[in-house]
Design an enzyme around this catalytic site. Structure first.
Site, PDB file in Angstrom:
ATOM      1  N   GLU A 170      -6.778   0.903   3.119  1.00 39.47           N
ATOM      2  CA  GLU A 170      -6.352  -0.508   3.072  1.00 39.47           C
ATOM      3  C   GLU A 170      -7.501  -1.418   3.505  1.00 39.47           C
ATOM      4  OE1 GLU A 170      -2.554  -1.229   4.912  1.00 39.47           O
ATOM      5  OE2 GLU A 170      -2.751  -3.410   4.718  1.00 39.47           O
ATOM      6  N   ASP A 205       6.608   1.161   6.735  1.00 42.01           N
ATOM      7  CA  ASP A 205       7.035   0.463   7.952  1.00 42.01           C
ATOM      8  C   ASP A 205       6.905  -1.043   7.747  1.00 42.01           C
ATOM      9  OD1 ASP A 205       4.295   0.257   8.026  1.00 42.01           O
ATOM     10  OD2 ASP A 205       4.070   0.981  10.084  1.00 42.01           O
ATOM     11  N   LYS A 214       3.933   9.565   5.762  1.00 41.60           N
ATOM     12  CA  LYS A 214       2.624   8.910   5.881  1.00 41.60           C
ATOM     13  C   LYS A 214       2.403   8.515   7.332  1.00 41.60           C
ATOM     14  CE  LYS A 214       1.682   4.520   4.292  1.00 41.60           C
ATOM     15  NZ  LYS A 214       1.223   3.864   5.542  1.00 41.60           N
ATOM     16  N   GLU A 263      -0.750   6.658  10.072  1.00 41.24           N
ATOM     17  CA  GLU A 263      -1.987   5.887  10.133  1.00 41.24           C
ATOM     18  C   GLU A 263      -2.961   6.508  11.125  1.00 41.24           C
ATOM     19  OE1 GLU A 263      -1.169   1.754  10.947  1.00 41.24           O
ATOM     20  OE2 GLU A 263       0.234   1.586   9.271  1.00 41.24           O
TER      21      GLU A 263
HETATM   22  O1  KIV Z   1       4.036   0.030   5.169  1.00 38.55           O
HETATM   23  C1  KIV Z   1       3.470  -0.201   4.099  1.00 38.55           C
HETATM   24  O2  KIV Z   1       3.984  -0.904   3.218  1.00 38.55           O
HETATM   25  C2  KIV Z   1       2.153   0.374   3.896  1.00 38.55           C
HETATM   26  C3  KIV Z   1       1.383  -0.066   2.695  1.00 38.55           C
HETATM   27  C4  KIV Z   1       0.708  -1.355   2.986  1.00 38.55           C
HETATM   28  C5  KIV Z   1       0.418   0.970   2.236  1.00 38.55           C
HETATM   29  O3  KIV Z   1       1.700   1.139   4.688  1.00 38.55           O
END
Ligand code: KIV
Length: 289
Positions: A205, A68, A137, A139
């Site tokens: 992160e 994102d 993915k 969060e």
């Molecule tokens: O969106 C992204 O680029 C990420 C990375 C920082 C892991 O989530």
């Protein structure tokens, strides 16, 4: 790959970037697990379109993340919050079409999965069906375990993301290291809950290196560090930062491997000057009658 079975090669041999001479096996979640089990590090980079996807795939990057972070690296937003599912889907599709080898990981954007496991399921299905993602993915820690469980039960591999989570930057008080002091135990708890729910990997992160090491040792599944020290099983960077096309402020955990901004600026300036001075197009760039 003389001993590969048809099942291992069939779906991937005909893609635009594959060649008959060098068919390569698709990276799967189990490949990444086997690499951790062998103590072999693996890599992830962001990609948002076909050419970088093809280059990073050819370089051997195991996972391409359509992050994102496209929000601030493609769409010109200040944060990752405004980007939408409809904006990310075409980017994921382009990357998936251009990467015959890497596992293509689609980031679920802010607001598209937090409300319920069902919301996460419907969003993830769009990325898998419409864009050709191989995994998604999301969060968040313990609170996201039900989302991770429903998706993995439905056959959708999930990579979790803990520590500093950019979608929660307003809640976390900006870009700050997470997991200092007592926070390390909390990180381990979050990571274990996500592993138990079925996550195949966990991005960490901006986490102190010793805390990231402790999480990595506590888990069976691989950890992927970004500003989390050398002991994670894998590393991820945002490509526009590591190749120096972004001239804005980059976090201190970024290593700059190239200065594409200067190269592209110089080339564009030369083009402008050639056109204005009559040096381009030359005879070899022109058609005869
Ligand atoms: O969106 C992204 O680029 C990420 C990375 C920082 C892991 O989530």
């Amino acid at each position: 790959m003389a001993d590969a079975t048809p099942e291992e090669t069939a779906p991937y041999g005909g893609g635009p970037a594959a060649t008959a001479a060098a068919p390569r096996k698709r990276i799967r979640t189990h490949t990444l697990q086997q690499m951790k089990d062998r103590g072999e590090k693996w890599t992830m980079l962001t990609a948002y379109e076909q050419f970088t996807a093809g280059i990073f795939d050819a370089a051997g990057v195991e996972v391409l993340l359509v992050g994102d972070s496209a929000s601030n690296n493609v769409f010109g937003n200040e944060t990752s919050l405004p980007v939408t599912v409809d904006e990310l889907i075409p980017l994921v599709r382009a990357v998936a079409r251009s990467a015959p080898h890497a596992l293509v990981l689609a980031d679920l954007p802010f607001g598209s999965y937090q409300a319920s496991p069902e919301q996460a399921f419907h969003t993830a299905v769009r990325f898998m069906k419409e864009a050709g993602a191989h995994a998604v993915k999301l969060e968040g820690g313990v609170a996201m375990a039900p989302q991770v469980k429903l998706l993995t039960d439905a056959g959708i591999p999930v990579c979790a993301h803990i520590g500093f989570t950019p979608q929660a930057e307003h809640n976390l008080g900006g870009y700050r290291v997470q997991g200092r002091g007592d926070g390390a135990a909390r990180l381990i708890e979050e990571a274990k809950a996500l592993e138990a729910a079925g996550a195949f990997a966990i991005v960490m992160e901006m986490v102190p290196a010793p805390a990231a090491k402790a999480v990595t040792e506590a888990l069976r599944i691989p950890t992927v560090g970004i500003g989390a020290g050398v002991d994670c099983d894998a590393q991820v960077l945002v490509w526009t930062d590591m190749l120096g096309i972004n001239t804005g402020r980059v976090p201190r955990f970024v290593k700059k491997y190239a200065d594409l901004h200067s190269i592209m600026l110089g080339a564009a300036q030369e083009y402008v000057s050639d056109v204005k001075g009559g040096a381009f197009p030359a005879a070899e760039h022109s058609f005869e009658s």
